[in-house]
Design an enzyme around this catalytic site. Structure first.
Site, PDB file in Angstrom:
ATOM      1  N   LYS A  35       0.840  -1.203   0.000  1.00 12.98           N
ATOM      2  CA  LYS A  35       0.000   0.000   0.000  1.00 12.98           C
ATOM      3  C   LYS A  35       0.876   1.255   0.000  1.00 12.98           C
ATOM      4  CE  LYS A  35      -0.328  -0.082   5.022  1.00 12.98           C
ATOM      5  NZ  LYS A  35      -1.103  -0.536   6.178  1.00 12.98           N
ATOM      6  N   ARG A 132     -10.468   0.863  14.927  1.00  8.98           N
ATOM      7  CA  ARG A 132     -10.366   1.682  13.723  1.00  8.98           C
ATOM      8  C   ARG A 132     -11.346   1.064  12.730  1.00  8.98           C
ATOM      9  NH1 ARG A 132      -4.589   2.182  10.803  1.00  8.98           N
ATOM     10  NH2 ARG A 132      -5.203   0.051  10.340  1.00  8.98           N
ATOM     11  N   TYR A 257      17.073  29.776   8.863  1.00  6.54           N
ATOM     12  CA  TYR A 257      15.825  30.423   9.270  1.00  6.54           C
ATOM     13  C   TYR A 257      15.722  30.488  10.790  1.00  6.54           C
ATOM     14  CZ  TYR A 257      14.007  30.230   4.505  1.00  6.54           C
ATOM     15  OH  TYR A 257      13.813  30.404   3.169  1.00  6.54           O
ATOM     16  N   MET A 305      13.315  24.278   2.608  1.00 11.03           N
ATOM     17  CA  MET A 305      12.617  23.569   1.534  1.00 11.03           C
ATOM     18  C   MET A 305      13.588  22.800   0.633  1.00 11.03           C
ATOM     19  SD  MET A 305       9.950  25.053  -1.281  1.00 11.03           S
ATOM     20  CE  MET A 305       8.778  25.661  -0.071  1.00 11.03           C
TER      21      MET A 305
HETATM   22  C1  LIG Z   1      -0.356  -1.551   6.797  1.00  6.72           C
HETATM   23  C2  LIG Z   1      -1.010  -2.798   7.244  1.00  6.72           C
HETATM   24  C3  LIG Z   1      -0.254  -3.968   7.428  1.00  6.72           C
HETATM   25  C4  LIG Z   1       1.257  -3.984   7.341  1.00  6.72           C
HETATM   26  O1  LIG Z   1       1.814  -3.412   8.495  1.00  6.72           O
HETATM   27  P1  LIG Z   1       3.406  -3.387   8.724  1.00  6.72           P
HETATM   28  O2  LIG Z   1       3.598  -2.886  10.092  1.00  6.72           O
HETATM   29  O3  LIG Z   1       3.970  -2.434   7.709  1.00  6.72           O
HETATM   30  O4  LIG Z   1       3.888  -4.763   8.487  1.00  6.72           O
HETATM   31  C5  LIG Z   1      -0.937  -5.119   7.736  1.00  6.72           C
HETATM   32  N1  LIG Z   1      -2.286  -5.134   7.874  1.00  6.72           N
HETATM   33  C6  LIG Z   1      -3.033  -4.032   7.717  1.00  6.72           C
HETATM   34  C7  LIG Z   1      -4.501  -4.110   7.894  1.00  6.72           C
HETATM   35  C8  LIG Z   1      -2.430  -2.823   7.409  1.00  6.72           C
HETATM   36  O5  LIG Z   1      -3.167  -1.721   7.275  1.00  6.72           O
END
Ligand SMILES: *Cc1c(COP(=O)(O)O)cnc(C)c1O
Length: 362
Positions: A35, A132, A257, A305
């Site tokens: 993802k 969640r 800055y 930046m």
């Molecule tokens: C992102 C995610 C994972 C992977 O988590 P990691 O800590 O990167 O291994 C697994 N399951 C779900 C539902 C996630 O959202």
């Protein structure tokens, strides 16, 4: 425009990491979590590197599943938050994606859509305590029965949950989540999946049928004080740029800055061509480690930046044009994240379009 800031993605490291995950997890099977553009490493690039090796991929949303199918990948692909709207169900079926169902609304869409052509593979997401996404434990058996009665649903209905702090090995929170998940799913048929990367490392009893690893695939760790390397994983990204100036600044002068850092003596200050416009964290504080050549030097002053400033007192041989490494195999990204008040995942996900991505086999 020629760009100085380069993210090098190490394909050999990705393959090493997946092989190590698979060996560690066996006999559990592994979903490679890709993802968020493969945690910033590039979805298509990572999937191509792992194509012969990965048994399954997991993505957050349907669009990423579409990209993987368009690139020709034929593995199982789980969409971790399932359909976002009723029309997604037909699309998920067309693309042969596994849908993770976490909400009553999705259940209603499924009943309505009654997938016909083939059978849609579905996982039930159980809220075992993270609060969640997921069905409450007491709803799980009824949801399972409802799905099992739908003719368009594959009878192998998966059961899945996600941990809120599996990186706290031996902690009570994960222990309670495992117990709640096991109680909610007792007696139900179908494959089970609980563990993310830290779950794989710290909770062997939670490996079940499938583990879902993201971070470790890229050599990243969220275990406090540890980097992926401490567990045998190799960083899959090196972020580097060049030193474009070295200036001698007088004692008592303030840098950058808001003049947040004052030179304690007459000293050489290096300027490197990277900043928050590339994804280097603006929150990185003075003292954050940076490599000039193979010398570790501290960041000083504000990250701006396009530029950062470096204390070169310990690197007298540094020259304009030298390579500057922000993170990679020689400097764990976890060490940078700790100085920026965040985690390694946030940094690799944060590369902007200004950064040039290249690949090597390392
Ligand atoms: C992102 C995610 C994972 C992977 O988590 P990691 O800590 O990167 O291994 C697994 N399951 C779900 C539902 C996630 O959202």
């Amino acid at each position: 425009m020629s760009r100085t800031t380069v993210a090098t993605i190490h394909l050999g490291a990705l393959r090493h990491n997946l092989a190590l995950i698979q060996r560690t997890a066996a006999p559990s099977r592994v979903m490679a979590v890709v993802k968020a553009d493969a945690y910033g490493h590039g979805l298509e690039r990572v999937a191509r590197a792992l194509d012969g090796q990965a048994e399954a991929f997991a993505v957050a949303a349907l669009g990423d599943g579409l990209r993987l199918r368009a690139a020709g990948h034929r593995q199982r692909i789980a969409v971790l938050s399932g359909p976002d709207q009723p029309g997604d169900i037909a699309e998920m079926q067309r693309l042969d994606l596994d849908a993770v169902i976490h909400h009553e609304a999705q259940l209603a869409w499924l009943a309505e859509a009654s997938p016909r052509r083939g059978r849609l593979r579905v996982w039930i997401k159980v809220d075992s305590g993270m609060h969640r996404l997921g069905f409450a434990p007491e709803r799980v058996a009824a949801v399972h029965a409802q799905l099992a009665a739908m003719p368009g649903i594959d009878p192998q209905i998966g059961l899945l949950t996600h941990f809120a702090e599996s990186e706290v090995f031996g902690g009570t929170v994960t222990r309670a989540q495992i117990e709640r998940f096991n109680a909610a799913t007792a007696g139900l048929d179908g494959p089970r999946s609980l563990a993310n990367s830290a779950g794989l490392l710290g909770w062997p009893e939670a490996r079940a049928d499938w583990v879902r690893t993201g971070g470790l695939l890229y050599g990243l760790s969220v275990v406090d004080g540890k980097s992926g390397g401490d567990f045998g994983y190799r960083p899959a990204m090196t972020l580097s740029t060049r030193l474009i100036a070295i200036n001698r600044i007088r004692a008592g002068e303030r840098l950058g800055y808001n003049g947040t850092w004052t030179c304690p003596e007459d000293m050489p200050v290096g300027v490197a061509a990277i900043g928050y416009g590339d994804g280097y964290p603006r929150s990185a504080v003075a003292g954050t480690p940076v490599l000039v050549g193979d010398r570790r030097v501290p960041l000083v002053g504000r990250v701006s930046m396009d530029l950062i400033t470096l204390d070169l007192r310990e690197a007298p041989a540094a020259r304009v044009g030298d390579r500057v490494t922000l993170w990679g195999p020689e400097l764990p990204v976890e060490a940078v994240a700790a100085q920026a008040g965040t985690i390694s995942y946030d940094l690799t996900c944060g590369m902007t379009r200004r950064v040039l991505f290249v690949e090597d086999e390392g």
